[in-house]
Design an enzyme around this catalytic site. Structure first.
Site, PDB file in Angstrom:
ATOM      1  N   GLU A   1      32.201  31.530  31.096  1.00 23.26           N
ATOM      2  CA  GLU A   1      32.917  31.397  32.369  1.00 23.26           C
ATOM      3  C   GLU A   1      32.188  30.448  33.318  1.00 23.26           C
ATOM      4  O   GLU A   1      32.351  30.535  34.526  1.00 23.26           O
ATOM      5  CB  GLU A   1      33.136  32.764  33.008  1.00 23.26           C
ATOM      6  CG  GLU A   1      31.914  33.435  33.562  1.00 23.26           C
ATOM      7  CD  GLU A   1      31.089  34.215  32.546  1.00 23.26           C
ATOM      8  OE1 GLU A   1      30.154  34.884  32.982  1.00 23.26           O
ATOM      9  OE2 GLU A   1      31.361  34.154  31.340  1.00 23.26           O
TER      10      GLU A   1
ATOM     11  N   ASP B   1      29.894  29.411  38.323  1.00 25.52           N
ATOM     12  CA  ASP B   1      30.042  30.615  37.508  1.00 25.52           C
ATOM     13  C   ASP B   1      31.070  31.532  38.169  1.00 25.52           C
ATOM     14  O   ASP B   1      30.969  31.823  39.364  1.00 25.52           O
ATOM     15  CB  ASP B   1      28.688  31.334  37.399  1.00 25.52           C
ATOM     16  CG  ASP B   1      28.753  32.545  36.491  1.00 25.52           C
ATOM     17  OD1 ASP B   1      28.741  32.351  35.266  1.00 25.52           O
ATOM     18  OD2 ASP B   1      28.822  33.675  37.008  1.00 25.52           O
TER      19      ASP B   1
ATOM     20  N   HIS C   1      41.702  39.916  27.603  1.00 29.20           N
ATOM     21  CA  HIS C   1      41.184  38.583  27.315  1.00 29.20           C
ATOM     22  C   HIS C   1      42.240  37.482  27.389  1.00 29.20           C
ATOM     23  O   HIS C   1      41.913  36.339  27.718  1.00 29.20           O
ATOM     24  CB  HIS C   1      40.494  38.570  25.947  1.00 29.20           C
ATOM     25  CG  HIS C   1      39.211  39.338  25.959  1.00 29.20           C
ATOM     26  ND1 HIS C   1      38.036  38.808  26.414  1.00 29.20           N
ATOM     27  CD2 HIS C   1      38.942  40.613  25.595  1.00 29.20           C
ATOM     28  CE1 HIS C   1      37.081  39.707  26.322  1.00 29.20           C
ATOM     29  NE2 HIS C   1      37.611  40.832  25.841  1.00 29.20           N
TER      30      HIS C   1
ATOM     31  N   ASN D   1      38.074  40.431  32.649  1.00 31.96           N
ATOM     32  CA  ASN D   1      38.501  40.622  31.255  1.00 31.96           C
ATOM     33  C   ASN D   1      38.705  42.096  30.927  1.00 31.96           C
ATOM     34  O   ASN D   1      39.677  42.457  30.268  1.00 31.96           O
ATOM     35  CB  ASN D   1      37.466  40.033  30.290  1.00 31.96           C
ATOM     36  CG  ASN D   1      37.719  38.579  29.989  1.00 31.96           C
ATOM     37  OD1 ASN D   1      38.812  38.075  30.148  1.00 31.96           O
ATOM     38  ND2 ASN D   1      36.680  37.895  29.541  1.00 31.96           N
TER      39      ASN D   1
ATOM     40  N   ASP E   1      41.657  34.307  29.614  1.00 31.19           N
ATOM     41  CA  ASP E   1      41.783  32.906  29.194  1.00 31.19           C
ATOM     42  C   ASP E   1      42.643  32.114  30.181  1.00 31.19           C
ATOM     43  O   ASP E   1      42.322  30.973  30.528  1.00 31.19           O
ATOM     44  CB  ASP E   1      42.404  32.818  27.797  1.00 31.19           C
ATOM     45  CG  ASP E   1      41.450  33.240  26.691  1.00 31.19           C
ATOM     46  OD1 ASP E   1      40.247  33.428  26.965  1.00 31.19           O
ATOM     47  OD2 ASP E   1      41.920  33.376  25.535  1.00 31.19           O
TER      48      ASP E   1
END
Length: 183
Positions: A100, A56, A69, A64, A73
């Site tokens: 994530e 994680d 975002h 973010n 990504d």
């Protein structure tokens, strides 16, 4: 005579779409589930170990929120590629588990070997450089990891193995993150 080469090409494209996470380019959750079942059966029959790692990205929401975002990504793509680069063999698998989170399946890998791989993943992720996506050199991310290994019927099912890795992951997060915990 009918030329099927176009159909074969389209089939391969559709097959790839069905198996791969569109954002990160690694296996998707469906492919992961099939792989874990297949590897579980082989591990039980052949009496070989099977290790499973859940990973994680720490504080990804903050990443973010701070950078947007689109850059988030790109971060996910970099993490996926980094994990894939750390895999020891072609029969190992990295998959996007959700959001994530990533999962790694390591067939025939004892816990000590899986631990070395997880530590390598941790180190490589700490050293990811984000300057190529327009972020300052000091931007760094870390990951928390949970590792579990099936060997000698320790777990009754593949689901129990995944749950054990998940429990270890939550322990790593609760103990301060940027760590690996083994169940």
């Amino acid at each position: 005579m009918h030329d099927i080469s176009r159909h074969v090409k389209k089939y391969k494209v559709l097959e790839n779409i069905a198996k791969i996470d569109h954002l990160t380019g690694v296996a998707n959750r469906c492919t992961l589930e099939k792989a874990i079942i297949k590897n579980w059966q082989e591990c039980i029959v052949d009496k070989q170990p099977l290790s499973f790692i859940l990973i994680d990205i720490d504080f990804f929401k903050l990443f973010n929120d701070n950078f947007g975002h689109v850059k988030g990504d790109k971060c996910l793509q970099k993490v996926a590629q980094t994990i894939e680069d750390c895999l020891p063999s072609k029969d190992s698998l990295v998959a996007r588990y959700g959001g994530e989170e990533f999962a790694v399946v390591l067939p025939r890998s004892h816990v000590s070997n899986a631990e070395m791989i997880a530590k390598r993943i941790q180190e490589k992720i700490l050293n990811i450089n984000f300057r190529d996506i327009g972020l300052p050199a000091n931007v760094k991310i870390s990951v928390s990891q949970g590792l579990a290994c099936e060997y000698n019927n320790q777990y009754r099912t593949s689901e129990a193995l995944i749950c054990a890795a998940d429990t270890a992951l939550y322990r790593a997060k609760s103990e301060g993150r940027n760590k690996l915990c083994i169940r």
